[in-house]
Design a protein around this motif. Structure first.
Motif, PDB file in Angstrom:
ATOM      1  N   THR A 327     -50.345   2.955   1.899  1.00  0.00           N
ATOM      2  CA  THR A 327     -50.724   1.587   2.273  1.00  0.00           C
ATOM      3  C   THR A 327     -50.722   1.424   3.782  1.00  0.00           C
ATOM      4  N   SER A 328     -49.713   1.977   4.434  1.00  0.00           N
ATOM      5  CA  SER A 328     -49.642   1.885   5.899  1.00  0.00           C
ATOM      6  C   SER A 328     -50.827   2.588   6.558  1.00  0.00           C
ATOM      7  N   GLN A 329     -51.264   3.700   6.011  1.00  0.00           N
ATOM      8  CA  GLN A 329     -52.403   4.411   6.579  1.00  0.00           C
ATOM      9  C   GLN A 329     -53.696   3.626   6.396  1.00  0.00           C
ATOM     10  N   TYR A 330     -53.840   2.958   5.254  1.00  0.00           N
ATOM     11  CA  TYR A 330     -55.021   2.121   5.050  1.00  0.00           C
ATOM     12  C   TYR A 330     -55.043   0.955   6.041  1.00  0.00           C
ATOM     13  N   LEU A 331     -53.885   0.383   6.303  1.00  0.00           N
ATOM     14  CA  LEU A 331     -53.811  -0.687   7.295  1.00  0.00           C
ATOM     15  C   LEU A 331     -54.120  -0.153   8.688  1.00  0.00           C
ATOM     16  N   ASN A 332     -53.650   1.056   8.987  1.00  0.00           N
ATOM     17  CA  ASN A 332     -53.912   1.638  10.301  1.00  0.00           C
ATOM     18  C   ASN A 332     -55.399   1.897  10.515  1.00  0.00           C
TER      19      ASN A 332
END
Length: 396
Positions: A327-332
């Motif tokens: 999820t954090s990578q998608y936000l990044n």
């Protein structure tokens, strides 16, 4: 004489209004904190409005209905310089969503492959994937965007010497030109595709229940692919609607017709995908390694091949570890798309930057950028949290 026990239904003791009471002190501290925050917000707003008024700068969002007066290179919807600022910002937002969504899909696929390759028994594949991860993670994304933009714009030939890898597809320093389809039949193709997706989901659920009852594995992937390819064409054929194929042609010094993917879009997409895939690869690798080695041994003892073990046993369990950091990578990748302004891609930051330079509505422009990224990021988080809860183990 023993003191009688208090009834559990007895009313709670009254709070003493004394500084020595911890509860009273906590309430006072919270009130003081709220007053301090409210005072700071009031000071900032009042000071900003006073400075704007002293400089005769109007506030508000009335400028959105005025004529923009500037062109945008890539417009997924109809737009011209005579359109309003509101429509120009909508174009920028759609460009941001387009590169973010495509980037998320491609980065997930590439990162998963590299993460699996890092655990390969083949020494060469394992080392190459390790070098890729280390290099891409330690080179700033902005430099990578400049590199890919220079590669695309400087090394590719001009339109007259464009590469022709596929029929109707041309690759040059002006971008990638490819055919497009027009007509009412597009709607039926889309409806057929959505119906195929729904049927594939229903089929996957039925196959899972059937496997639990009988132990037989149904080839869901093959049938889903067949539905996605055949059903849209069948629905279009029986609808009786027409479609026309618009193939790009070289006219003068550039191509006309078809659809163009600009060098800026290609450079931004390649940079985001390659950079984020390195981080996703580490997430996938750690998720696979979190699964007990005994799962591999038990599956291999049953006669399953290594690919089947990975797909049917290991990855479903690893997803519970992979999803939260993913999820954090998608936000990044969504937030990093704002670097598009450095290479000239007309995302929402670039369009609003031009807008506020013309209108002077800097505060409103920054607020709209913040609201757009906040809304998109929260939407991704809500979806990923829902999916994470759906695949989580239910404790008894």
């Amino acid at each position: 004489m023993t003191k009688p026990k208090e009834s559990p239904l007895a009313p709670p003791a009254r709070r003493r209004l004394s500084w020595n009471d911890p509860g009273t002190r906590s309430i006072i501290y919270q009130i003081l904190a709220l007053l301090a925050v409210g005072g700071a917000v009031w000071f900032l707003v009042h000071n900003t409005l006073s400075n704007l008024s002293a400089r005769n700068i109007s506030t508000g969002f009335d400028f959105l209905s005025k004529e923009a007066g500037f062109a945008i290179g890539e417009t997924p919807i109809a737009y011209s310089p005579a359109s309003t600022y509101g429509r120009a910002i909508t174009v920028g937002l759609l460009n941001t969503l387009r590169v973010a969504l495509i980037g998320i899909v491609l980065a997930t696929l590439l990162g998963t492959l590299i993460g699996i390759a890092r655990l390969s028994s083949n020494w060469l594949i394992r080392k190459i994937s390790s070098i890729y991860v280390e290099v891409m993670r330690n080179v700033p994304l902005l430099l990578q965007l400049f590199f890919w933009y220079a590669i695309i714009s400087e090394t590719l030939p001009g339109p007259r010497q464009a590469l022709h890898p596929l029929p109707g597809v041309f690759v040059s320093n002006r971008g990638v030109q490819m055919p497009t389809v027009h007509g009412d039949g597009l709607l039926w193709l889309l409806v057929g595709f959505l119906v195929a997706v729904i049927l594939s989901i229903i089929m996957a659920k039925w196959a899972r229940k059937n496997q639990e009852k009988t132990g037989q594995i149904f080839p869901t992937g093959r049938w889903s692919m067949l539905l996605l390819l055949v059903l849209p064409v069948v629905m279009w054929f029986f609808s009786g609607t027409s479609m026309t194929l618009d193939v790009p042609e070289l006219k003068g010094f550039n191509f006309a017709g078809g659809m163009t993917l600009s060098p800026e879009f290609a450079a931004l997409l390649i940079g985001l995908v390659i950079y984020t895939a390195a981080f996703i690869a580490e997430v996938v690798r750690s998720g696979i390694q979190s699964v007990n080695r005994g799962q591999w041994e038990a599956a291999e003892a049953l006669g399953l091949k290594r690919g089947q073990v990975l797909r049917l046993i290991v990855l479903p369990q690893a997803l519970r570890v992979i999803i939260p950091p993913m999820t954090s990578q998608y936000l990044n990748i969504t937030k990093n798309s704002s670097l598009a302004v450095a290479i000239g891609y007309p995302d929402i930051v670039s369009v609003i930057n031009t807008t506020l330079n013309q209108t002077g509505q800097a505060i409103e422009g920054i607020m709209m950028i913040m609201a757009a990224y906040l809304t998109v990021s929260l939407s991704i988080s809500v979806f990923m949290n829902w999916y994470n809860k759906r695949i989580a183990l239910v404790e008894r």
